[in-house]
Enzyme design. Structure first.
Site, PDB file in Angstrom:
ATOM      1  NE  ARG A   1      69.028  66.645  94.847  1.00 51.78           N
ATOM      2  CZ  ARG A   1      68.854  67.142  95.906  1.00 51.78           C
ATOM      3  NH1 ARG A   1      69.808  67.919  96.622  1.00 51.78           N
ATOM      4  NH2 ARG A   1      67.802  66.601  96.615  1.00 51.78           N
TER       5      ARG A   1
ATOM      6  CE  LYS B   1      67.248  62.550  97.622  1.00 53.04           C
ATOM      7  NZ  LYS B   1      67.724  62.499  98.836  1.00 53.04           N
TER       8      LYS B   1
ATOM      9  CD  GLU C   1      75.982  64.351 102.375  1.00 50.56           C
ATOM     10  OE1 GLU C   1      75.715  65.311 102.787  1.00 50.56           O
ATOM     11  OE2 GLU C   1      75.842  63.875 101.298  1.00 50.56           O
TER      12      GLU C   1
END
Ligand code: PLP
Ligand code: COI
Length: 339
Positions: A80, A183, A219
């Site tokens: 990620r 992220k 989210e």
């Protein structure tokens, strides 16, 4: 003697002994360096400061009853971080370098891994940012990678107890084709107005809706959302949310427990059909949601009326934590022992 009050640790920063660093210059990463300093020397024109070229990761080390320290699916965090680096045009941290850094930093700070049974864990925070000087808007030619660790307690202070959250319609965390799947720090900056307002009103966090139509759940603060109905685990599919490693794992665990799973758009109105809801992530683990308040529509969705997590949430939590702590067999091959 214990070095910390393990059972009462907050989710916050505590100084440990060492962190690990590496610099990317002239097209290559330098050797990993061990540092005892909590500070960095940064160029005043670094792109990480001006143009948000910054991404991070979060994973945990768990102390087992057998005295072994285990990491959970660290390779997914490594992948990620590569996705995030590509997403905002930064140099990639190779998977092997990521592995070496996180295992080394945990070993160096072994005395800070909270004991088995304390409810606390060692949070590992890899960080990557553009450190080269640019004033025009363009990617940096230089990057810095740092990994520090800090012992943490539960993200929501009561741990596995139902929390109240609020639906937010006046702030968007991420745009559909923006950076929500990465992220990167900018997403968290964008969430702060909503987060502060939620906390001021007595909620632990806010639920963001899809930015385009405001119809679907996106989210849930610093975590993914899930709802349960008809023995089915349902979680949003969206191009603006972080692909949570915890959520990915819960889908696999649910299947192995005979629970059906669906990953699809979740309309806000469906909240009235769920018998359980929760949020999941490395920091949040699994946190059951007691109430979801929709102030604009004047609706309150209530779950966990007896004050406890529902049966499916409880079952998933027990399984996940048992695997992470090394109490249950690692049937999915998720855990790596730090040796
Ligand atoms: N969503 C957001 C915005 C997060 O910050 C996190 C935390 O990492 C998650 C979801 C959960 O992801 P993971 O389970 O990989 O920690
Ligand atoms: C995590 O769950 O690891 C997170 O990154 C959430 C938050 C502390 C940013």
């Amino acid at each position: 003697m214990d070095i910390l009050d393990w059972k009462n640790l907050p989710f916050g920063y505590l100084k440990t002994d060492y962190n690990i660093r590496s610099e990317y210059k002239d097209g290559k990463w330098g050797d990993l360096e061990v540092s005892t300093s909590e500070y960095i020397d940064i160029h005043i024109a670094a792109t990480g400061l001006h143009y948000g070229q910054e991404a991070f990761e979060g994973l945990k080390a768990y102390m087992g009853k057998d005295g072994k320290i285990r990491l959970f699916r660290w390779d997914e965090n490594a992948k990620r971080l590569i996705l995030s680096a590509d997403g905002i045009k930064m140099a990639r941290v190779p998977i092997e370098m990521f592995r070496e850094s996180i295992f080394q930093v945990v070993k160096l700070n072994k005395r800070f891994v909270p004991p088995y049974g304390s409810g606390a864990t060692l949070y590992i925070r890899p960080l990557l940012y553009g450190s080269g000087a640019e004033v025009g808007v363009k990617p940096s030619a230089e990057y810095t990678f740092i990994v520090f660790v800090t012992p943490v307690g539960p993200y929501f202070k009561n741990g596995f107890k139902p929390v109240n959250v609020v639906i937010c319609r006046d702030v968007d965390r991420a745009a559909p084709k923006g950076t929500g799947i990465y992220k990167v720090g900018g997403n968290y900056a964008a969430s702060l107005r909503a987060d502060v307002a939620a906390k001021e009103n007595g909620y632990v966090t806010s639920i963001f809706l899809d930015a385009k139509e405001k119809k679907y759940i996106d989210e849930c603060g610093p975590a993914n959302f899930f709802g349960i109905k008809d023995n089915t685990y349902i979680t949003p599919k969206s191009e603006s949310i972080l692909n949570s490693i915890t959520n990915m794992s819960l889908i696999e665990l649910a299947k192995s427990l005979g629970i059906k799973t669906e990953r699809r758009q979740v309309p806000v109105e469906e909240l009235s059909e769920f018998t359980e809801t929760g949020e999941c992530g490395t920091a949040a683990v699994i946190t059951p949601i007691g109430k979801i308040v929709d102030p604009d529509k004047n609706i309150i969705y209530e779950y966990c009326k007896d004050g406890n997590a529902g049966p499916v949430t409880q079952k998933l939590y027990n399984r996940l934590v048992a695997i992470q702590m090394g109490d249950a067999p690692d049937e999915f091959g998720w855990m790596t022992v730090v040796e």
